[in-house]
Scaffold this motif. Structure first.
Motif, PDB file in Angstrom:
ATOM      1  N   PRO A  16       0.827  -1.212   0.000  1.00 53.77           N
ATOM      2  CA  PRO A  16       0.000   0.000   0.000  1.00 53.77           C
ATOM      3  C   PRO A  16       0.859   1.259   0.000  1.00 53.77           C
ATOM      4  CG  PRO A  16      -0.689  -1.517   1.718  1.00 53.77           C
ATOM      5  CD  PRO A  16       0.571  -2.069   1.130  1.00 53.77           C
ATOM      6  N   GLN A  17       0.357   2.319  -0.574  1.00 50.01           N
ATOM      7  CA  GLN A  17       1.071   3.586  -0.622  1.00 50.01           C
ATOM      8  C   GLN A  17       1.575   3.989   0.742  1.00 50.01           C
ATOM      9  OE1 GLN A  17       2.273   4.581  -3.168  1.00 50.01           O
ATOM     10  NE2 GLN A  17       1.189   6.283  -4.075  1.00 50.01           N
ATOM     11  N   SER A  18       0.698   3.771   1.711  1.00 49.92           N
ATOM     12  CA  SER A  18       1.010   4.288   3.033  1.00 49.92           C
ATOM     13  C   SER A  18       2.136   3.528   3.710  1.00 49.92           C
ATOM     14  CB  SER A  18      -0.226   4.230   3.905  1.00 49.92           C
ATOM     15  OG  SER A  18      -0.721   2.903   3.876  1.00 49.92           O
ATOM     16  N   LEU A  19       2.385   2.341   3.268  1.00 54.86           N
ATOM     17  CA  LEU A  19       3.449   1.557   3.887  1.00 54.86           C
ATOM     18  C   LEU A  19       4.766   1.965   3.276  1.00 54.86           C
ATOM     19  CD1 LEU A  19       2.288  -2.109   4.266  1.00 54.86           C
ATOM     20  CD2 LEU A  19       2.713  -0.444   6.030  1.00 54.86           C
ATOM     21  N   THR A  20       5.649   2.405   4.102  1.00 54.25           N
ATOM     22  CA  THR A  20       6.927   2.837   3.559  1.00 54.25           C
ATOM     23  C   THR A  20       8.027   2.036   4.197  1.00 54.25           C
ATOM     24  OG1 THR A  20       7.440   4.409   5.278  1.00 54.25           O
ATOM     25  CG2 THR A  20       5.976   5.144   3.511  1.00 54.25           C
ATOM     26  N   LEU A  21       9.206   2.337   3.750  1.00 52.10           N
ATOM     27  CA  LEU A  21      10.343   1.692   4.357  1.00 52.10           C
ATOM     28  C   LEU A  21      10.573   2.210   5.753  1.00 52.10           C
ATOM     29  CD1 LEU A  21      12.757  -0.085   4.327  1.00 52.10           C
ATOM     30  CD2 LEU A  21      14.039   1.719   3.235  1.00 52.10           C
ATOM     31  N   ALA A  22      10.175   3.469   5.969  1.00 53.14           N
ATOM     32  CA  ALA A  22      10.506   4.111   7.241  1.00 53.14           C
ATOM     33  C   ALA A  22       9.803   3.387   8.371  1.00 53.14           C
ATOM     34  CB  ALA A  22      10.077   5.571   7.206  1.00 53.14           C
ATOM     35  N   PRO A  23      10.496   2.562   9.051  1.00 52.43           N
ATOM     36  CA  PRO A  23       9.817   1.773  10.083  1.00 52.43           C
ATOM     37  C   PRO A  23       9.448   2.593  11.290  1.00 52.43           C
ATOM     38  CG  PRO A  23      12.159   1.349  10.104  1.00 52.43           C
ATOM     39  CD  PRO A  23      11.919   2.329   9.002  1.00 52.43           C
ATOM     40  N   ALA A  24      10.072   3.729  11.417  1.00 56.37           N
ATOM     41  CA  ALA A  24       9.852   4.480  12.649  1.00 56.37           C
ATOM     42  C   ALA A  24       8.600   5.298  12.579  1.00 56.37           C
ATOM     43  CB  ALA A  24      11.035   5.393  12.908  1.00 56.37           C
ATOM     44  N   ALA A  27       1.571   7.315  12.399  1.00 56.01           N
ATOM     45  CA  ALA A  27       0.707   8.372  11.873  1.00 56.01           C
ATOM     46  C   ALA A  27       0.608   9.491  12.896  1.00 56.01           C
ATOM     47  CB  ALA A  27      -0.676   7.821  11.579  1.00 56.01           C
ATOM     48  N   SER A  28       0.448   9.091  14.107  1.00 55.96           N
ATOM     49  CA  SER A  28       0.438  10.076  15.186  1.00 55.96           C
ATOM     50  C   SER A  28       0.901   9.298  16.384  1.00 55.96           C
ATOM     51  CB  SER A  28      -0.971  10.597  15.408  1.00 55.96           C
ATOM     52  OG  SER A  28      -1.793   9.486  15.709  1.00 55.96           O
ATOM     53  N   THR A  29       0.663   9.778  17.519  1.00 53.66           N
ATOM     54  CA  THR A  29       0.986   8.953  18.689  1.00 53.66           C
ATOM     55  C   THR A  29      -0.157   7.967  18.902  1.00 53.66           C
ATOM     56  OG1 THR A  29       0.198  10.796  19.979  1.00 53.66           O
ATOM     57  CG2 THR A  29       2.558  10.534  19.792  1.00 53.66           C
ATOM     58  N   SER A  30      -0.364   7.548  20.057  1.00 53.55           N
ATOM     59  CA  SER A  30      -1.185   6.353  20.244  1.00 53.55           C
ATOM     60  C   SER A  30      -2.598   6.434  19.708  1.00 53.55           C
ATOM     61  CB  SER A  30      -1.239   6.015  21.734  1.00 53.55           C
ATOM     62  OG  SER A  30      -1.452   7.197  22.463  1.00 53.55           O
ATOM     63  N   SER A  31      -3.203   7.573  19.717  1.00 55.01           N
ATOM     64  CA  SER A  31      -4.657   7.620  19.507  1.00 55.01           C
ATOM     65  C   SER A  31      -5.131   7.155  18.142  1.00 55.01           C
ATOM     66  CB  SER A  31      -5.183   9.025  19.781  1.00 55.01           C
ATOM     67  OG  SER A  31      -4.287   9.964  19.246  1.00 55.01           O
ATOM     68  N   SER A  32      -4.897   7.900  17.115  1.00 55.34           N
ATOM     69  CA  SER A  32      -5.566   7.550  15.856  1.00 55.34           C
ATOM     70  C   SER A  32      -4.787   6.490  15.108  1.00 55.34           C
ATOM     71  CB  SER A  32      -5.704   8.788  14.981  1.00 55.34           C
ATOM     72  OG  SER A  32      -4.422   9.209  14.575  1.00 55.34           O
ATOM     73  N   SER A  33      -5.508   5.563  14.586  1.00 56.57           N
ATOM     74  CA  SER A  33      -4.860   4.609  13.693  1.00 56.57           C
ATOM     75  C   SER A  33      -5.284   4.984  12.290  1.00 56.57           C
ATOM     76  CB  SER A  33      -5.292   3.185  14.027  1.00 56.57           C
ATOM     77  OG  SER A  33      -6.671   3.056  13.848  1.00 56.57           O
ATOM     78  N   ASN A 104      11.078   9.356  17.276  1.00 54.46           N
ATOM     79  CA  ASN A 104      10.975   8.965  15.875  1.00 54.46           C
ATOM     80  C   ASN A 104       9.838   9.702  15.190  1.00 54.46           C
ATOM     81  OD1 ASN A 104      13.046   7.200  16.437  1.00 54.46           O
ATOM     82  ND2 ASN A 104      11.751   5.371  16.457  1.00 54.46           N
ATOM     83  N   ALA A 105       8.731   9.799  15.882  1.00 53.22           N
ATOM     84  CA  ALA A 105       7.583  10.495  15.301  1.00 53.22           C
ATOM     85  C   ALA A 105       7.909  11.970  15.080  1.00 53.22           C
ATOM     86  CB  ALA A 105       6.370  10.338  16.213  1.00 53.22           C
ATOM     87  N   ALA A 106       8.506  12.572  16.090  1.00 50.88           N
ATOM     88  CA  ALA A 106       8.822  14.004  15.974  1.00 50.88           C
ATOM     89  C   ALA A 106       9.779  14.257  14.810  1.00 50.88           C
ATOM     90  CB  ALA A 106       9.440  14.495  17.286  1.00 50.88           C
ATOM     91  N   SER A 107      10.687  13.342  14.589  1.00 50.58           N
ATOM     92  CA  SER A 107      11.699  13.577  13.560  1.00 50.58           C
ATOM     93  C   SER A 107      11.113  13.537  12.164  1.00 50.58           C
ATOM     94  CB  SER A 107      12.813  12.545  13.672  1.00 50.58           C
ATOM     95  OG  SER A 107      12.340  11.278  13.270  1.00 50.58           O
ATOM     96  N   LEU A 108       9.888  13.079  12.027  1.00 52.70           N
ATOM     97  CA  LEU A 108       9.291  12.961  10.703  1.00 52.70           C
ATOM     98  C   LEU A 108       8.439  14.158  10.331  1.00 52.70           C
ATOM     99  CD1 LEU A 108       8.264   9.215  10.830  1.00 52.70           C
ATOM    100  CD2 LEU A 108       9.989  10.233   9.375  1.00 52.70           C
TER     101      LEU A 108
END
Lengths: 655, 217
Positions: A16-24, A27-33, A104-108
């Motif tokens: 899927p488009q949304s799946l990238t190599l970037a494992p880290a 989408a956000s922190t815990s709440s929204s999937s 990791n999230a912040a760095s993106l």
């Protein structure tokens, strides 16, 4: 937030488009999937690959992110441009973020955040030492104070990874030394560390404070001596289940090498250093280490010697008691009451271990501390239930308990009756063979589940188990995070009904909603894995042995366990089809290990061809004489930014 | 003495004649040579797998039926560290100062390094017994390791100027086993040898001549 696109356009279209190599990425922190089913990355991989980002870079702006920061040093008095001020503020804020996943999230978010985060990260966690090169890590993060590195896959502990496979710390130290002169902490797990490496640590990091080596090998007391002597600020030296290279006649008196003045030692754990040591030097060391809180000695320490150590360090919180028997003759042996006095004087003790050659007559000596104990490790003490009961009856506050199966179901029942606050239980087998008698069973498991409702983690070795007991545990212990059940005889069914153990494990994944780690055993069909895939949505680590009927099992797991990080499989009837069903998911995992399944070179090559950022290793055992064989005995695949490693031995074929 | 012996032999024969057993009279009692191989593991591959001391089990099988099921590597999943601790406990309880069991690193990783000393050599070497498939390979490796250095130093004007040309039959390879006894290499099957060998010693000269030689191993 911009969505980095998958970099490799030649990858199979079904990613899927949304799946990238970037494992880290999250989408956000815990709440929204995310709606597109984006996988939550390993919380503990730092690697959002810079190459990925720069490829997606719209091209405007400053260019290569590796450009050194234009900021004028440590907040100097010079005028800084407005966005520079913002970056300084950002850095001050990001200092407070400690969890790698949050970082990791912040760095993106954007490049500015990426830079700021890179400048402020203090602890570098690398879950697979081959996933990223030392050079790349060091270039991105400039101010690291602590490094955690993990090497070999866990099945190396069971002799499944041949000697010489890899995971050498030397190239890392070569890069870390010049880059981080202020480095204070190094933690290594399952890596090969030589004495030269230890000397390099001592030399490269003048402020070095904490060294932790878990399940490592390659060094000896010579290396320990160098660390003791030269790391003058050492606070922690934790050696846990390492394999030292010493022979009894070659060892070095490393304990004598600590500085002669008062030391800053807080923790000294060396129960895995099996060679004898200089006891007088240790006694003197303990006496001049006022900050010492944790001490675990090896089995060469008698109760008489233990008493002397305890007298020097009444402030200890964690104590590894050594042999726990007397060395003296029958007349000179320490009395139990004298030893009990020592324990009574240690008012801070909360964690006891050791008991390596325990004389159970001395066990009553620990009664004075039992009520305060939160952790007790009897897993090297071959105790009967009668010997255990009087001790455990006092341990009302116990949270962690490790024990040998010699105590039997009855001993476990006593544990269940007293330790209502128990969080972690490990029951190890005295006789770790398939055909052993096995002293604990479903009866003990049931008792524990009824007495310890707060249980979070269990490791249980047995020979006889029933689905009913496992189901009971799933219902009585809803807080379970780790469930590892090892029925030692292969393919054993429910001992009462003769059914496979599918329903038991199914109940665990269904009812234990916090479960992140699962090890299965016994007779299991594809149905068990269907359950696991359907309900095990938080599972990060799954261990499978001698289980399943067909490739569907693997498919269920890959498709269902969306948070899967680590999958270890052995001796199960899974072939190339099962392997290939995981193509879409491998980039979200740290690794996959499969040995003695039905894989062939054709399947493994296909994975390697389709997934450019995976390293696919086919490993042969030393004893395998055949040259090129189509069947694959061991497969180890992992995502990596670096491509095939250059230190692979001849028996490793990287596809 | 001889009479007694033959008398005893006759006795045995007579016993045999009156022995009650099933089977037609006159048929010989067969000795079943239980040449049991380790049971093929019930894994799907069905290929030869690494079995822990598989050959040793073969030996045991010949003497004690039924053969124990071949143990599988790394199962049950108990860390080698833990297993070796119990070995240590057992050995320290049974005899004082225990020679260390095979180095812990070997237990974990599958290599088996043992020291090799040679009478007259200034330093020792270490070899990984698991690297060799049999006695011949081991002998060749030892010869390469030790004898070549003697030959070359003898050829030059070196220290050993008075050493004659080295003859392999002057040397015997011995080993120290688990019980501490000095044994001649080559008597037992190679796999069994590997599991009991603690260190190797190459003896030379008059001590060696009686025992046998490298060539004959």
């Amino acid at each position: 937030m911009s969505t980095p696109r998958s970099s490799s356009t030649s990858s199979p279209p079904q990613i899927p488009q949304s799946l990238t190599l970037a494992p880290a990425r999250t989408a956000s922190t815990s709440s929204s999937s995310s709606a597109s089913g984006m996988r939550d990355a390993a919380e503990d991989d730092f690697d959002s690959p810079p190459s990925q980002m720069s490829e997606d870079d719209p091209g405007g702006g400053v260019g290569d992110r590796w450009e050194p920061d234009l900021r004028g040093g440590n907040g100097g008095a010079r005028w800084a441009p407005p966005d520079q001020v913002l970056e300084n503020v950002l850095e001050s804020v990001l200092e407070f973020l400690t969890a790698a996943r949050d970082r990791n999230a912040a760095s993106l978010v954007c490049r500015s955040w990426y830079r700021a985060e890179a400048q402020t990260r203090r602890e570098l966690f690398i879950g697979n030492c081959y996933a990223v090169s030392p050079r790349r890590a060091v270039e991105r993060f400039s101010r690291v104070r602590a490094v955690v590195l993990k090497g070999k896959p866990r099945f190396a502990d069971f002799s499944l990874v041949p000697y010489g496979w890899g995971a050498y710390v030397s190239p890392w130290l070569a890069a870390l030394g010049p880059a981080y002169p202020r480095l204070e902490r190094i933690s290594l797990k399952r890596m090969t560390v030589t004495d030269e490496d230890l000397a390099l640590i001592a030399k490269s990091f003048p402020l070095f404070k904490e060294l932790s080596l878990v399940c490592c090998d390659g060094f000896s007391t010579l290396g320990l001596a160098v660390v003791a002597e030269r790391c003058r600020h050492l606070r922690v030296l934790d050696l846990i289940e390492d394999y030292l290279e010493d022979e009894e006649d070659e060892m070095v008196d490393w304990i004598s090498k600590f500085p002669e003045s008062n030391t800053s030692l807080e923790s000294l754990l060396f129960d895995c250093v099996t060679v004898p040591f200089n006891f007088h030097a240790l006694e003197a060391l303990v006496a001049r280490s006022p900050a010492l809180r944790q001490l675990r000695v090896n089995h060469h320490v008698s109760v008489e010697q233990l008493r002397r150590l305890m007298a020097r360090a009444p402030q200890l919180t964690h104590l590894g008691t050594g042999a726990f028997r007397s060395e003296a003759g029958p007349d000179g042996a320490l009395s139990v009451s004298d030893l009990a006095t020592s324990f009574a004087a240690s008012r801070s003790l909360t964690c006891l271990s050791g008991f390596r050659e325990v004389n159970s007559e001395y066990l009553p000596a620990i009664y004075p501390v039992c009520a305060k104990l939160t952790s007790l490790n009897f897993s090297f003490a071959s105790l009967t239930s009668e010997e255990l009961k009087p001790v455990i009856r006092n341990c009302v506050n116990l949270r962690t308990f490790w024990v040998l199966d010699t105590v039997g179901d009855e001993g476990l029942r006593a544990v269940a009756e007293t330790c209502s606050d128990l969080r972690e239980l490990r029951v190890f087998p005295l006789d770790a063979t398939e055909d052993s008698e096995g002293s604990v069973s479903d009866v003990g498991l049931q008792a524990i589940s009824e007495g310890c409702p707060k249980l979070e983690s269990i490791l249980y070795f047995c020979q006889r188990m029933t689905n009913a007991a496992v189901v009971a545990m799933s219902k009585n212990c809803p807080d379970l995070v780790v469930f590892r059940l090892c029925i030692m005889g292969r393919h054993r069914p429910d001992r009462i009904t003769g059914e496979p153990m599918d329903d038991g494990f199914g109940a665990i994944v269904m009812n234990c909603k916090k479960l992140t780690r699962l090890s299965v055993s016994g007779l299991l069909t594809d149905k068990a894995f269907a359950y696991i895939g359907k309900y095990g949505k938080l599972i990060k680590t799954l261990s499978v042995a001698f289980a399943g009927n067909s490739d569907m099992s693997l498919q269920y797991v890959f498709e269902g366990c969306t948070k899967l990080q680590k999958l270890e499989v052995r001796d199960s009837p899974f072939g190339d089809k099962g392997l290939l069903s995981g193509l879409d998911y491998f980039y979200n995992m740290r690794f996959l290990w499969m040995n003695s399944c039905r894989l062939t070179m054709r399947g493994c090559r296909e994975v390697a061809q389709q997934m450019q950022n995976l390293v696919v290793e086919v490993i042969k055992d030393h004893s395998d004489d055949e040259g090129e064989s189509e069947t694959v005995d061991k497969l180890y695949l992992y995502r990596s930014l670096e491509g095939p490693r250059n230190d692979a031995p001849p028996f490793v074929n990287i596809l | 003495m001889a009479d007694v012996a033959s008398y005893a032999a006759d006795d045995v024969d007579n016993l045999k004649a009156t022995e009650l057993r099933l089977g037609l009279p006159g048929t010989e009692e067969e000795k079943t040579t239980a040449a049991l191989l380790p049971t093929p593991p019930s894994t799907p591959r069905g290929k030869k797998r690494d079995v822990i001391s598989g050959a040793a089990e073969e030996e045991a099988a010949k003497t004690a039926p039924p053969a124990a099921k071949a143990q599988v590597v790394g199962w049950p999943p108990v860390r080698s560290y833990r297993k070796s601790c119990f070995q240590q406990q057992a050995s320290s309880k049974s005899k004082p100062p225990p020679a260390p069991e095979e180095s812990a690193a070997a237990g974990a990783a599958g290599a088996l390094f043992v020291k090799v000393s040679m009478d007259g050599a200034p330093y020792l070497r270490k070899v990984d017994l698991k690297m060799y498939k049999g006695y011949r390979e081991l002998r060749e490796a030892l010869e390469a390791m030790f004898l070549s250095c003697f030959v070359s130093s003898g050829a030059g004007a070196g220290a050993n100027a008075d050493a004659p040309a080295v003859n392999p039959s002057d040397f015997a390879v011995t080993y120290e086993d688990k019980d501490g006894d000095l044994m001649l290499v080559g008597d037992v099957p190679f796999d069994m040898f590997i599991s009991t060998c603690k260190r190797l010693r190459i003896m030379k000269g008059s001590e060696a001549r009686g025992l046998g030689s490298l060539k004959n191993n």
